[in-house]
Design a protein around this motif. Sequence first.
Motif, PDB file in Angstrom:
ATOM      1  N   ILE A 311      -3.546 -23.537 -29.714  1.00  0.00           N
ATOM      2  CA  ILE A 311      -4.117 -23.803 -30.633  1.00  0.00           C
ATOM      3  C   ILE A 311      -4.656 -23.218 -31.802  1.00  0.00           C
ATOM      4  O   ILE A 311      -5.061 -23.218 -33.090  1.00  0.00           O
ATOM      5  CB  ILE A 311      -4.064 -25.242 -31.602  1.00  0.00           C
ATOM      6  N   THR A 312      -6.216 -23.223 -31.186  1.00  0.00           N
ATOM      7  CA  THR A 312      -7.450 -22.240 -31.504  1.00  0.00           C
ATOM      8  C   THR A 312      -6.909 -21.109 -32.331  1.00  0.00           C
ATOM      9  O   THR A 312      -7.474 -20.530 -33.177  1.00  0.00           O
ATOM     10  CB  THR A 312      -8.931 -21.925 -30.454  1.00  0.00           C
ATOM     11  N   GLY A 313      -6.168 -20.066 -31.485  1.00  0.00           N
ATOM     12  CA  GLY A 313      -5.895 -19.068 -32.938  1.00  0.00           C
ATOM     13  C   GLY A 313      -4.618 -19.714 -33.352  1.00  0.00           C
ATOM     14  O   GLY A 313      -5.104 -18.539 -34.661  1.00  0.00           O
ATOM     15  N   VAL A 387     -16.118 -24.385 -28.155  1.00  0.00           N
ATOM     16  CA  VAL A 387     -14.440 -25.465 -28.363  1.00  0.00           C
ATOM     17  C   VAL A 387     -14.083 -24.798 -26.646  1.00  0.00           C
ATOM     18  O   VAL A 387     -13.587 -24.062 -25.846  1.00  0.00           O
ATOM     19  CB  VAL A 387     -13.251 -25.187 -30.022  1.00  0.00           C
ATOM     20  N   GLY A 388     -13.268 -25.677 -26.749  1.00  0.00           N
ATOM     21  CA  GLY A 388     -12.633 -25.934 -25.521  1.00  0.00           C
ATOM     22  C   GLY A 388     -13.011 -26.737 -24.435  1.00  0.00           C
ATOM     23  O   GLY A 388     -11.824 -27.139 -24.130  1.00  0.00           O
ATOM     24  N   GLU A 389     -13.629 -27.687 -24.640  1.00  0.00           N
ATOM     25  CA  GLU A 389     -14.570 -28.236 -23.307  1.00  0.00           C
ATOM     26  C   GLU A 389     -15.839 -28.192 -23.645  1.00  0.00           C
ATOM     27  O   GLU A 389     -16.138 -28.030 -24.779  1.00  0.00           O
ATOM     28  CB  GLU A 389     -14.290 -26.987 -22.040  1.00  0.00           C
ATOM     29  N   PHE A 496      -5.116 -42.278 -29.756  1.00  0.00           N
ATOM     30  CA  PHE A 496      -5.904 -41.759 -28.883  1.00  0.00           C
ATOM     31  C   PHE A 496      -5.723 -40.370 -27.614  1.00  0.00           C
ATOM     32  O   PHE A 496      -4.727 -40.415 -27.335  1.00  0.00           O
ATOM     33  CB  PHE A 496      -5.735 -43.366 -27.877  1.00  0.00           C
ATOM     34  N   ALA A 497      -7.329 -40.177 -27.906  1.00  0.00           N
ATOM     35  CA  ALA A 497      -7.149 -38.797 -27.852  1.00  0.00           C
ATOM     36  C   ALA A 497      -6.714 -38.157 -26.124  1.00  0.00           C
ATOM     37  O   ALA A 497      -6.618 -37.054 -26.224  1.00  0.00           O
ATOM     38  CB  ALA A 497      -8.169 -38.195 -28.473  1.00  0.00           C
ATOM     39  N   GLY A 498      -7.129 -39.349 -25.436  1.00  0.00           N
ATOM     40  CA  GLY A 498      -6.836 -38.612 -23.844  1.00  0.00           C
ATOM     41  C   GLY A 498      -8.069 -38.530 -23.134  1.00  0.00           C
ATOM     42  O   GLY A 498      -8.695 -38.394 -22.122  1.00  0.00           O
ATOM     43  N   SER A 522     -11.306 -23.244 -17.903  1.00  0.00           N
ATOM     44  CA  SER A 522     -11.678 -22.455 -19.532  1.00  0.00           C
ATOM     45  C   SER A 522     -11.080 -23.039 -20.128  1.00  0.00           C
ATOM     46  O   SER A 522     -10.542 -21.557 -21.517  1.00  0.00           O
ATOM     47  CB  SER A 522     -11.051 -20.986 -18.330  1.00  0.00           C
ATOM     48  N   GLY A 523     -10.957 -23.938 -20.473  1.00  0.00           N
ATOM     49  CA  GLY A 523     -10.871 -24.312 -21.692  1.00  0.00           C
ATOM     50  C   GLY A 523      -9.529 -24.884 -21.710  1.00  0.00           C
ATOM     51  O   GLY A 523      -8.770 -25.028 -23.452  1.00  0.00           O
ATOM     52  N   HIS A 524      -8.464 -24.531 -20.793  1.00  0.00           N
ATOM     53  CA  HIS A 524      -7.204 -24.991 -20.907  1.00  0.00           C
ATOM     54  C   HIS A 524      -7.129 -26.027 -20.039  1.00  0.00           C
ATOM     55  O   HIS A 524      -6.926 -25.599 -19.264  1.00  0.00           O
ATOM     56  CB  HIS A 524      -6.363 -23.496 -20.570  1.00  0.00           C
TER      57      HIS A 524
HETATM   58  C1  6R9 Z   1      -8.778 -27.167 -29.288  1.00  0.00           C
HETATM   59  C2  6R9 Z   1      -8.584 -27.189 -28.144  1.00  0.00           C
HETATM   60  C3  6R9 Z   1      -8.018 -30.239 -26.256  1.00  0.00           C
HETATM   61  C4  6R9 Z   1      -9.139 -30.999 -25.329  1.00  0.00           C
HETATM   62  C5  6R9 Z   1      -9.897 -31.933 -25.223  1.00  0.00           C
HETATM   63  C6  6R9 Z   1     -10.976 -32.071 -24.739  1.00  0.00           C
HETATM   64  C7  6R9 Z   1     -11.117 -30.715 -24.946  1.00  0.00           C
HETATM   65  C8  6R9 Z   1     -11.705 -29.318 -26.153  1.00  0.00           C
HETATM   66  C9  6R9 Z   1     -14.146 -29.693 -26.327  1.00  0.00           C
HETATM   67  C10 6R9 Z   1     -13.096 -30.250 -25.559  1.00  0.00           C
HETATM   68  C11 6R9 Z   1     -15.144 -31.228 -25.417  1.00  0.00           C
HETATM   69  C12 6R9 Z   1     -15.624 -30.247 -27.321  1.00  0.00           C
HETATM   70  N1  6R9 Z   1     -11.668 -29.964 -26.124  1.00  0.00           N
HETATM   71  N2  6R9 Z   1     -13.249 -29.117 -27.355  1.00  0.00           N
HETATM   72  N3  6R9 Z   1     -14.235 -31.235 -25.472  1.00  0.00           N
HETATM   73  N4  6R9 Z   1     -16.312 -30.649 -26.058  1.00  0.00           N
HETATM   74  N5  6R9 Z   1     -15.892 -29.243 -27.942  1.00  0.00           N
HETATM   75  O1  6R9 Z   1      -8.961 -27.146 -27.496  1.00  0.00           O
HETATM   76  O2  6R9 Z   1      -7.358 -27.658 -28.570  1.00  0.00           O
HETATM   77  O3  6R9 Z   1      -6.057 -26.995 -26.413  1.00  0.00           O
HETATM   78  O4  6R9 Z   1      -5.624 -28.762 -27.024  1.00  0.00           O
HETATM   79  O5  6R9 Z   1      -7.264 -28.787 -25.907  1.00  0.00           O
HETATM   80  O6  6R9 Z   1     -10.119 -30.014 -24.625  1.00  0.00           O
HETATM   81  O7  6R9 Z   1     -10.632 -32.557 -23.908  1.00  0.00           O
HETATM   82  O8  6R9 Z   1      -8.753 -33.796 -25.278  1.00  0.00           O
HETATM   83  P1  6R9 Z   1      -6.599 -28.257 -26.693  1.00  0.00           P
END
Ligand code: 6R9
Length: 631
Positions: A311-313, A387-389, A496-498, A522-524
């Motif tokens: 999604i980030t891309g 982004v990602g984690e 609720f985002a999870g 790794s953010g996935h």
């Molecule tokens: C954009 C993206 C979403 C999940 C999200 C959360 C984690 C994403 C984060 C983050 C802490 C951040 N997440 N960004 N946790 N700080 N800045 O990554 O989308 O692949 O759907 O993942 O990633 O757990 O619920 P997606």
Amino acid sequence: MSEEKLQNLLHVSTVINPPESFVKNANVKSYEEEYKKFLDNPEVFWAEVAEELFWYRKWDKVLEWELPYAKWFVNAQTNITVNALDRHVKNGKKNKVAFFWEDEFGNEKVVTYGSLYTLVNKLANALKRAGIKKGDRVVIYMPLVIEQVAAMLACARIGAVHSVVYAGFSVPALRHRIEDAEAKMVITADVTIRRGRAIPLKQIVDEAIRDLETVEKVVVLRRLKPRVDLIGEKEIDFYKFIENEPSYCEPEVMDSEDPLFMLYTSGSTGKPKGVIHTTGGYMVGTYYSMKTVFDLKDDDIFWCTADPGWITGHSYIVYGPLVAGATQVIAEGAPNYPDFGRWWKLIEKYGVTIFYTAPTAIRMFMRAGEEWPNKYDLSSLRLLGSVGEPINPEAWLWYYKIIGKEKCPIVDTWWQTETGAVMITTIDGLPMKPGKAGKPVPGVIADVVDKEGNPVEADKGGFLVVKYPWPSMMRRIHKNPEKYESYWKTIPNCYFAGDVATKDADGYIMILGRADDVINVSGHRIGTMEVESALVSHPAVAEAAVIGKPDPVKGEAIKAFIILKSGHEPSDKLIEDLKYHVRMELGALAVPSEIEFVDKLPKTRSGKIMRRVLKAKELGMDPGDLSTLED
Ligand code: 6R9
């Protein structure tokens, strides 16, 4: 910054103010004022953003909602590619660079808005001629090349729904996505190049579509010489496909709520789900965040290091930046190949001003040592993103100091595939707190609550929720309304985002991690169930349970517990076999880094594996309530 000062920062709850020069020139002068403007009248707020874009027909109403469903810019008509391309080409930006592209060997391509426009139009005409119509699904399985971006836009131009599959996914993972979407066409390439090695994508597609009747055509971008063979009438070369097409394709008039794309993401159960985004709201939401979160100006050079397979891309390489008319850098391949200087060299070479990447990459570079970035001139940078984690304070401060030279604010952006655009961060001018993402961006009402939806006390853990619709929210899950509705049913009247999170007395939200069985490697996002089902499909495995374990570089790493079928013995060879098996089933991302053979797994009386018990044991923590444990 002295070492002592750095150490203090790590231990005190730090607040770092963005440089005044940045704040003075920021697109949003005051977060508070902008947020208040939104709260005063959300519909007027979003209408003002939408007014900046092109519409064939304006909306009758900005928002119409009855949870869990919402419609944005009701009855409005547009086409996102007209905003991403035609608008710029007609407004004097025909020769503005849209993309600087590079591969690992330093081969480069410069693509202007004018040339991207032509490529997209030709491809859109070719798609039409091949029988692709509005609403049809097209799977894109390609490396990070200009043609990948063009394929997405060409679909959008004619109203076809693209489903981009990250080129690291393996045969069964790709097949599931093609099958679930009933895709009519697959657009792919012969290979992607990573670490100097060619990975054969076309071969993976061949296997994935075997006996899938919906797929009528496979378009292949051929990069290698000699060219790979194309077989039968189904397959066609990318450039032959568009060769004789006219360079203008009348855009499909899209209703604001017509689907733009679907993208599969992992949830807590079973197979990945196709998240569906629509046209108008997604366009307005991503565009707004480019200007506010990323403070994009006309002369910026923006580099988001993601792949359009995620999604980030989609939001921050393809749609957001192009609708906003940005010049971008994109680079195929690995961040540290041929060496750890690659990214920093590109920042110097292209004068990147805004850089957006993931904590896992930052931690990897941190380990490799600051001598790599220090070799290059990074002074063009003015804003950094993550982004990602969750980004840990150590990595945050390294990023701030070594890459940003203490003069670039960092936006730690929390959002999801489902939210479409950034939801929480510290936009321009907000003080930053390393490790805490920040506050809801204007347009978003987010909070940390308990199970009943009541706000929790400051600094206490709770569930991260969104309490009001936002334009770029997902609208459906493909063929799975129950799943969609479940996002809005877990906690009363909230999305609720999870994720679990805390909120401090200043309203800063810190994301702690997932509340469900999703591992963030790794953010996935990887579902524990996906890895478990891949493992049990191996002939030696009777049962498998998978957990996420903290990892200093990846954030989380996958650990699998395995009960073998009788007649099979634990061995190092079997561990390697199992890893290879998961790689083939799901892709490299999902391969466990640790495998342990056990005789028994903790289960509930109803037979569900209690992963939290395994995890607690693994990490030496209290396993919590064990009343439902079998024995
Ligand atoms: C954009 C993206 C979403 C999940 C999200 C959360 C984690 C994403 C984060 C983050 C802490 C951040 N997440 N960004 N946790 N700080 N800045 O990554 O989308 O692949 O759907 O993942 O990633 O757990 O619920 P997606």
